[in-house]
Design an enzyme around this catalytic site. Structure first.
Site, PDB file in Angstrom:
ATOM      1  N   ASP A  70      -4.229   4.220  13.175  1.00  0.00           N
ATOM      2  CA  ASP A  70      -5.239   4.963  13.926  1.00  0.00           C
ATOM      3  C   ASP A  70      -6.287   4.039  14.537  1.00  0.00           C
ATOM      4  OD1 ASP A  70      -4.017   7.277  13.109  1.00  0.00           O
ATOM      5  OD2 ASP A  70      -5.817   8.168  12.227  1.00  0.00           O
ATOM      6  N   HIS A 121      -5.360   9.694  19.613  1.00  0.00           N
ATOM      7  CA  HIS A 121      -6.367   9.966  18.581  1.00  0.00           C
ATOM      8  C   HIS A 121      -7.653  10.430  19.250  1.00  0.00           C
ATOM      9  CE1 HIS A 121      -7.830   9.977  14.568  1.00  0.00           C
ATOM     10  NE2 HIS A 121      -8.598   8.907  14.642  1.00  0.00           N
ATOM     11  N   HIS A 125     -13.198  10.021  19.694  1.00  0.00           N
ATOM     12  CA  HIS A 125     -13.285  10.376  18.274  1.00  0.00           C
ATOM     13  C   HIS A 125     -14.287  11.497  17.990  1.00  0.00           C
ATOM     14  CE1 HIS A 125     -13.054   9.631  13.857  1.00  0.00           C
ATOM     15  NE2 HIS A 125     -11.859   9.160  14.177  1.00  0.00           N
ATOM     16  N   HIS A 215      -5.436   1.711   9.550  1.00  0.00           N
ATOM     17  CA  HIS A 215      -6.247   1.470  10.748  1.00  0.00           C
ATOM     18  C   HIS A 215      -6.149  -0.012  11.109  1.00  0.00           C
ATOM     19  CE1 HIS A 215      -8.069   5.004   8.807  1.00  0.00           C
ATOM     20  NE2 HIS A 215      -8.489   5.368  10.008  1.00  0.00           N
TER      21      HIS A 215
END
Length: 258
Positions: A70, A121, A125, A215
């Protein structure tokens, strides 16, 4: 990824909080999620002509696991891509738009060219369940367009920030042709730079059909990847992308997978 230390810490804190909250949300909510095995089982009941391709690996027979990353790409991604190529592993990248896709477009192209799944994603965010409909739409449409411009196709998978979703997000995702993908394994790599600890957390949690969340923006994560891959291969696991994990079934837009 070039950032001032202060800005990086702030971003890391937001992502860390999000990942921690997701575990609570997915553990306590009534949100309906679909498992990879149920997708494959459902596909087995339809005609072969209507099924997706299993690809090089048939996860109905093999012990498959999906490695996902991510919030990139970042300055750490080139090293990660080199590791994955050398170890012959394909992953799924849930990329961010702002300061990531727009800053490292060549890395997005490289992901796709080397057989990885490029997914979304969101753009910046934002928590999709906390913004209005127009903001949520922009958060999903912008990376779709940016990714399509770079690799010639829109993403079909999306991971909502903090794993937070609801009926409105499901409906919007369906309209935009996106399936939502959560996870079953988290290394909590936002809490430590200890690569050995990150590796241990992944290995302790991983089971068949696992979807591993990492990540590639954090310092300790990429160095942990070779050990994770080596050990899981020793345990008989085969690494696939999320679409391969579901094959011969296919992810349906608007549904949530975990």
């Amino acid at each position: 990824m070039t950032r001032s230390p202060k800005r990086f810490r702030r971003t890391a804190s937001v992502l860390a909080t999000g990942a921690a909250l997701t575990l609570v949300m997915t553990g306590c909510t009534q949100l309906h999620t679909t498992s990879p095995s149920s997708v494959r089982n459902a596909a087995a009941a339809v005609k072969a002509a209507d099924q997706g391709k299993t690809g090089a690996v048939d996860c109905r027979k093999a012990k498959c696991v999906a490695l996902t990353f991510d919030a990139g790409p970042s300055e750490n991604t080139p090293r990660l891509l080199k590791i994955l190529k050398e170890m012959q592993v394909h992953a799924t990248f849930f990329t961010l738009g702002k300061n990531h896709i727009e800053k490292y477009p060549e890395l997005v192209k490289q992901m796709d060219a080397e057989g990885h799944e490029v997914a979304s994603h969101t753009w910046s965010h934002k928590i999709l369940t906390k913004v209005d409909a127009s903001e949520a739409r922009e958060e999903l449409e912008r990376p779709n367009k940016a990714i399509q411009k770079l690799i010639g196709k829109k993403p079909t998978l999306m991971r909502p920030p903090q794993g937070r979703t609801n009926d409105d997000v499901n409906k919007l995702s369906k309209e935009l042709g996106l399936s939502e993908v959560l996870w079953t394994v988290t290394a909590k790599d936002y809490t430590t730079n200890d690569s050995k600890l990150i590796q241990k957390r992944v290995l302790d949690q991983t089971k068949r059909d696992g979807i591993i969340l990492l990540h590639d923006i954090y310092k300790g994560t990429v160095p942990a990847v070779p050990g994770v891959i080596d050990e899981l291969k020793k345990r008989g696991y085969v690494f696939v992308t999320v679409p391969q994990l579901l094959a011969p079934g296919k992810a349906e837009p608007g549904k949530v997978y975990r």
